[in-house]
Design a protein around this motif. Structure first.
Motif, short mmCIF file in Angstrom:
data_model
loop_
_atom_site.label_atom_id
_atom_site.label_comp_id
_atom_site.label_asym_id
_atom_site.label_seq_id
_atom_site.Cartn_x
_atom_site.Cartn_y
_atom_site.Cartn_z
N THR A 134 8.80 5.60 16.44
CA THR A 134 9.74 5.93 17.53
C THR A 134 10.01 7.42 17.57
OG1 THR A 134 11.67 5.55 16.10
CG2 THR A 134 10.87 3.66 17.43
N HIS A 135 9.92 8.05 16.42
CA HIS A 135 10.02 9.51 16.29
C HIS A 135 9.49 9.86 14.90
CE1 HIS A 135 13.71 8.00 14.52
NE2 HIS A 135 14.06 9.18 14.06
N LEU A 136 9.39 11.15 14.61
CA LEU A 136 8.66 11.55 13.40
C LEU A 136 9.59 12.03 12.29
CD1 LEU A 136 5.49 13.20 15.00
CD2 LEU A 136 5.85 10.82 14.25
N HIS A 137 10.74 11.40 12.15
CA HIS A 137 11.63 11.70 11.03
C HIS A 137 11.17 11.00 9.75
CE1 HIS A 137 15.53 13.17 13.24
NE2 HIS A 137 14.70 14.14 12.97
N VAL A 138 11.69 11.51 8.65
CA VAL A 138 11.27 11.12 7.29
C VAL A 138 11.30 9.61 7.05
CG1 VAL A 138 13.65 11.65 6.53
CG2 VAL A 138 11.82 11.51 4.84
N ASP A 139 12.29 8.91 7.59
CA ASP A 139 12.45 7.48 7.30
C ASP A 139 11.77 6.61 8.35
OD1 ASP A 139 14.40 8.64 8.93
OD2 ASP A 139 15.82 7.01 8.60
N HIS A 140 10.89 7.20 9.16
CA HIS A 140 10.17 6.45 10.20
C HIS A 140 8.65 6.62 10.09
CE1 HIS A 140 13.88 5.48 12.44
NE2 HIS A 140 14.30 6.52 11.74
N VAL A 141 8.23 7.48 9.15
CA VAL A 141 6.79 7.78 9.03
C VAL A 141 6.24 7.60 7.61
CG1 VAL A 141 6.86 9.44 10.94
CG2 VAL A 141 7.18 10.26 8.59
N GLY B 294 17.11 13.18 22.48
CA GLY B 294 18.38 13.73 21.99
C GLY B 294 18.37 13.73 20.47
N HIS B 295 18.14 12.55 19.91
CA HIS B 295 18.00 12.50 18.44
C HIS B 295 16.84 13.39 18.02
CE1 HIS B 295 18.18 11.13 14.39
NE2 HIS B 295 16.98 10.60 14.44
N THR B 296 15.72 13.25 18.72
CA THR B 296 14.62 14.21 18.63
C THR B 296 14.10 14.42 20.06
OG1 THR B 296 12.94 12.50 18.31
CG2 THR B 296 13.90 13.47 16.30
N GLY C 284 15.17 2.34 17.76
CA GLY C 284 14.93 3.64 17.14
C GLY C 284 16.29 4.23 16.77
N ASP C 285 16.37 5.56 16.75
CA ASP C 285 17.60 6.21 16.27
C ASP C 285 18.42 6.83 17.39
OD1 ASP C 285 16.83 5.51 13.75
OD2 ASP C 285 16.60 7.56 12.98
N PHE C 286 18.30 6.34 18.63
CA PHE C 286 19.20 6.93 19.64
C PHE C 286 20.64 6.59 19.29
CE2 PHE C 286 18.75 2.96 22.17
CZ PHE C 286 20.05 2.78 22.64
N MET C 287 20.81 5.55 18.46
CA MET C 287 22.05 5.41 17.69
C MET C 287 21.63 5.02 16.27
SD MET C 287 23.53 1.88 19.27
CE MET C 287 22.43 0.74 20.13
N HIS C 288 22.32 5.63 15.29
CA HIS C 288 21.97 5.36 13.90
C HIS C 288 22.68 4.13 13.40
CE1 HIS C 288 20.10 9.31 13.12
NE2 HIS C 288 19.54 8.66 12.13
N HIS C 289 23.85 3.90 13.95
CA HIS C 289 24.72 2.86 13.41
C HIS C 289 25.51 2.26 14.58
CE1 HIS C 289 28.14 1.03 11.34
NE2 HIS C 289 27.35 0.95 10.28
ZN LIG Z 1 15.78 9.80 12.89
#
Ligand SMILES: [Zn+2]
Length: 283
Positions: A112-119, A195-197, A216-221
């Motif tokens: 969904t994006h290329l952050h550490v906890d998604h790749v 927005g998140h990325t 994905g992370d458009f909201m984290h929680h």
């Molecule tokens: Zn993220």
């Protein structure tokens, strides 16, 4: 844990669950701010107002494809900013296989994006080299997202993530760069949620009149459903992230779309409902 959306099945495989310690991501989510949001308990917060969060993958099975959405942290990674995300030796691949999904059966990986906890599980360490974990898969990444992270970001941890978890699959010729609204199958398409990325996408599932959205992370929680204005410290553009949440919540509230949360613990999924002047997740 799994869900049926018409002919599509979504299965959750967890790498890591934590309670508390997430203030660094959502600084406004203090215990005093979380306790009044009663619907967050017990799935998303504990009795003391500490947030529960999960890092997991979803396997989305359509009649034609087996898609792994987001690949968590991975094993043996170094130079991560969060201490316990370094040098992990977790059983994620065994858990994935035990759930019915050996790596060789995955034909598509979607980040969904290329952050550490998604790749992280894009690659695994073999004889000192990072090799694709899913050699039979096409790895789908957003073109905008890839272009953003392929430039040095001036942060050692982010550059390390790209070097060990993104570049090796690109160099192996397994990556297809896709647009933010790409259609993947008859049932699956991407929804731009920036927005998140810069190139962040969510995943829409539609089959036989039923619908779901992998966030994905458009909201984290889920606390950000009650407070769309709470930005995450990981957001690249906090204002754009707030606009995305407001737009998405307005579109989703009161609809039958099942929201399946990428970092939502416990029940993980629910329906978004309007609750007076705000929103909540009905699990
Ligand atoms: Zn993220």
């Amino acid at each position: 844990m799994h869900w049926k959306i018409g002919d599509v099945t979504v299965t959750k495989v967890v790498e890591l669950e934590v309670t508390g310690g997430s203030r660094f991501i959502l600084p406004q989510a203090t215990r005093d701010a979380i306790l009044p949001i009663a619907w967050l308990r017990p799935h998303f917060a504990d009795e003391d107002g500490r947030l529960r969060m999960s890092i997991h993958s979803f396997i989305v099975e359509t009649p034609t494809r087996r898609i792994l959405v987001d690949t968590c942290l991975g094993n043996d990674k170094q130079n991560r900013r969060i201490p316990h995300w370094n040098d992990r030796h977790g059983p994620f691949l065994q858990d994935l296989a035990a759930a019915g999904f050996p790596p060789a059966t995955i034909d598509t990986v979607l980040c969904t994006h290329l952050h550490v906890d998604h790749v992280g599980w894009n690659t695994m360490l073999r004889d000192g080299r990072w090799l694709p974990t899913f050699p039979k898969a096409r790895y789908l990444m957003g073109r905008v997202e890839y272009q953003h992270w392929s430039q040095p970001r001036g942060r050692a941890d982010m550059d390390a993530v790209f070097a060990d978890s993104v570049k090796p699959v690109f160099d192996a010729g397994l990556v297809d760069l896709v647009e933010m609204d790409a259609r993947l199958t008859d049932e699956i398409d991407l929804v731009p949620t920036p927005g998140h990325t810069p190139g962040h996408v969510s995943v829409r599932i539609r089959s036989r009149g039923e619908q779901a959205l992998v966030t994905g992370d458009f909201m984290h929680h889920p606390c950000q459903i009650a407070h769309p204005e709470w930005a995450s410290t990981a957001d690249s553009d906090a204002e754009a992230g707030i606009r995305t949440r407001e737009r998405m919540f307005n579109d989703l509230a009161g609809t039958p779309v099942l929201i399946i949360g990428t970092h939502f613990s416990g029940a993980t999924a629910g329906h978004l409902v309007r609750d007076g002047a705000t929103y909540r997740l009905d699990v």
